[in-house]
Design a protein around this motif. Structure first.
Motif, PDB file in Angstrom:
ATOM      1  N   ARG A 137       6.392  -3.977   0.848  1.00  0.00           N
ATOM      2  CA  ARG A 137       4.995  -3.535   0.931  1.00  0.00           C
ATOM      3  C   ARG A 137       4.071  -4.490   0.175  1.00  0.00           C
ATOM      4  NH1 ARG A 137       2.130   0.503  -2.360  1.00  0.00           N
ATOM      5  NH2 ARG A 137       0.223   1.038  -1.264  1.00  0.00           N
ATOM      6  N   TYR A 138       4.476  -4.864  -1.035  1.00  0.00           N
ATOM      7  CA  TYR A 138       3.600  -5.732  -1.823  1.00  0.00           C
ATOM      8  C   TYR A 138       3.636  -7.182  -1.351  1.00  0.00           C
ATOM      9  CZ  TYR A 138       2.157  -2.003  -4.837  1.00  0.00           C
ATOM     10  OH  TYR A 138       1.567  -0.837  -5.293  1.00  0.00           O
ATOM     11  N   ALA A 164       2.645 -12.354  -9.563  1.00  0.00           N
ATOM     12  CA  ALA A 164       2.521 -11.669 -10.861  1.00  0.00           C
ATOM     13  C   ALA A 164       1.759 -10.350 -10.712  1.00  0.00           C
ATOM     14  CB  ALA A 164       1.829 -12.580 -11.866  1.00  0.00           C
ATOM     15  N   ILE A 165       0.707 -10.355  -9.893  1.00  0.00           N
ATOM     16  CA  ILE A 165      -0.060  -9.127  -9.655  1.00  0.00           C
ATOM     17  C   ILE A 165       0.803  -8.104  -8.922  1.00  0.00           C
ATOM     18  CG2 ILE A 165      -2.021  -8.162  -8.385  1.00  0.00           C
ATOM     19  CD1 ILE A 165      -3.450 -10.894  -8.939  1.00  0.00           C
ATOM     20  N   LEU A 196      -8.996 -11.235  -2.722  1.00  0.00           N
ATOM     21  CA  LEU A 196      -7.745 -10.498  -2.589  1.00  0.00           C
ATOM     22  C   LEU A 196      -7.657  -9.384  -3.623  1.00  0.00           C
ATOM     23  CD1 LEU A 196      -4.902 -10.151  -1.361  1.00  0.00           C
ATOM     24  CD2 LEU A 196      -4.083 -11.792  -3.067  1.00  0.00           C
ATOM     25  N   MET A 197      -8.045  -9.674  -4.872  1.00  0.00           N
ATOM     26  CA  MET A 197      -7.967  -8.670  -5.934  1.00  0.00           C
ATOM     27  C   MET A 197      -8.873  -7.482  -5.632  1.00  0.00           C
ATOM     28  SD  MET A 197      -6.353  -8.025  -8.673  1.00  0.00           S
ATOM     29  CE  MET A 197      -6.397  -6.263  -8.927  1.00  0.00           C
ATOM     30  N   ARG A 198     -10.049  -7.773  -5.122  1.00  0.00           N
ATOM     31  CA  ARG A 198     -10.963  -6.682  -4.774  1.00  0.00           C
ATOM     32  C   ARG A 198     -10.396  -5.863  -3.606  1.00  0.00           C
ATOM     33  NH1 ARG A 198     -15.264  -3.667  -7.000  1.00  0.00           N
ATOM     34  NH2 ARG A 198     -15.880  -2.375  -5.239  1.00  0.00           N
ATOM     35  N   GLU A 199      -9.784  -6.535  -2.634  1.00  0.00           N
ATOM     36  CA  GLU A 199      -9.185  -5.833  -1.500  1.00  0.00           C
ATOM     37  C   GLU A 199      -8.027  -4.948  -1.961  1.00  0.00           C
ATOM     38  OE1 GLU A 199      -8.106  -8.994   1.112  1.00  0.00           O
ATOM     39  OE2 GLU A 199     -10.101  -9.158   2.018  1.00  0.00           O
ATOM     40  N   ILE A 200      -7.224  -5.464  -2.896  1.00  0.00           N
ATOM     41  CA  ILE A 200      -6.117  -4.668  -3.444  1.00  0.00           C
ATOM     42  C   ILE A 200      -6.664  -3.425  -4.133  1.00  0.00           C
ATOM     43  CG2 ILE A 200      -4.333  -4.624  -5.242  1.00  0.00           C
ATOM     44  CD1 ILE A 200      -3.730  -7.555  -4.538  1.00  0.00           C
ATOM     45  N   PRO A 206      -6.001   1.164  -8.538  1.00  0.00           N
ATOM     46  CA  PRO A 206      -5.598   1.263  -9.944  1.00  0.00           C
ATOM     47  C   PRO A 206      -6.833   1.209 -10.831  1.00  0.00           C
ATOM     48  CG  PRO A 206      -5.335  -0.989  -9.200  1.00  0.00           C
ATOM     49  CD  PRO A 206      -5.779  -0.182  -7.991  1.00  0.00           C
ATOM     50  N   THR A 207      -6.711   1.677 -12.061  1.00  0.00           N
ATOM     51  CA  THR A 207      -7.765   1.452 -13.047  1.00  0.00           C
ATOM     52  C   THR A 207      -7.559   0.026 -13.574  1.00  0.00           C
ATOM     53  OG1 THR A 207      -7.724   3.778 -13.664  1.00  0.00           O
ATOM     54  CG2 THR A 207      -8.802   2.268 -15.200  1.00  0.00           C
TER      55      THR A 207
END
Length: 278
Positions: A137-138, A164-165, A196-200, A206-207
């Motif tokens: 999934r990740y 890493a994320i 990508l981080m914003r999409e995740i 997550p907080t």
């Protein structure tokens, strides 16, 4: 912000209700480092209040104590004064409810991408089928499915940070703590990682507490920004970012984005001028 220290409250008081509603609550934090007879105050009277599923950035000049504050939230360091509460519990050390992503690439070089993502799951003795399901999934989320069997030395810097994320998120932490994770990347890769981080976050929720000195990055990513002064680091402003929930890189050219960026830049400039005059 107020300089007034909190008064003591009885059980069931408004303060306790406020603590219970916050995912992360740090109140009146001081951090002093002592070496021999010399003491250095890194952080002074800093308070932050972060709600569940929020994306918060902390910005400030180099050396202002941003990373020190994050390490204290992670339980890797401790305040000299003040209190830090995460998930209604006082922070006394690291915990599985908090995942950490550093600026340096902290992957295990002898493990494949897939095995790096599974690392925490194996420690939990999770069934192999479930480990594989989560890893797949990740790998899809970070768009590295075809690199599942590759080793870190075969990846670019941006790809390593994606792994890493994913490794942190695979453990399903309630809080993701990120210490300038894109600081060493080239501008093009950095912009893609921000997207990508914003999409995740838009899908996983997550907080997130994200440390950066890049104002553009903070405005693009965050729903709320804490602005810190130069050392000793103080919270000089809490800025709410009222931009669309679903963000694209073109947002950086809009008038509202530019206005928020300028207001934060002006805050930091004014704080720096006051520090120099003092």
């Amino acid at each position: 912000m107020t300089d007034k220290k909190p008064e003591s409250h009885a059980a069931g008081s408004p303060l306790e209700a406020h603590v219970a509603s916050s995912k992360i609550l740090a109140e009146h934090i001081d951090k002093v480092y002592t070496s021999g007879k010399k003491s250095t105050k890194a952080i002074e009277d800093a308070s932050i209040d972060i709600q569940d599923n929020d994306f918060v950035c902390v910005v400030g000049p180099s050396g202002c104590g941003k990373s020190t504050l994050l390490r204290m939230l992670a339980g890797l360091d401790f305040p000299t004064a003040g209190s830090i509460i995460v998930n209604d519990r006082k922070v006394t050390g690291p915990g599985p409810d908090r995942g950490m992503v550093f600026q340096t690439y902290t992957l295990f070089p002898w493990m494949t991408v897939e095995d790096n993502i599974k690392f925490g799951l194996k420690l939990k003795k999770m069934p192999k089928e479930e480990q594989q399901e989560i890893a797949d999934r990740y790998l899809d989320i970070i768009r590295l499915k075809k690199f599942a069997k590759a080793y870190p030395k075969e990846l670019s810097g941006g790809m390593k940070q994606r792994v890493a994320i994913a490794r942190s998120l695979a453990n399903q932490p309630e809080v993701l703590l990120m210490d300038e994770p894109f600081g060493a990347l080239d501008p093009h890769t950095k912009a893609n990682m921000q997207l990508l981080m914003r999409e995740i976050w838009e899908t996983e929720h997550p907080t997130v507490v994200f440390i950066t000195h890049d104002i553009d990055e903070a405005v693009f990513l965050a729903n709320k920004i804490y602005v810190m002064s130069a050392r000793p680091g103080r919270i000089i402003k809490e800025v709410n970012v009222y931009l669309p929930h679903k963000r694209r890189l073109e947002l950086k050219d809009t008038p509202e984005f530019i206005r928020i960026r300028k207001s934060i830049n002006d805050l930091l400039y004014s704080a720096n001028q006051e520090e120099e005059e003092a």
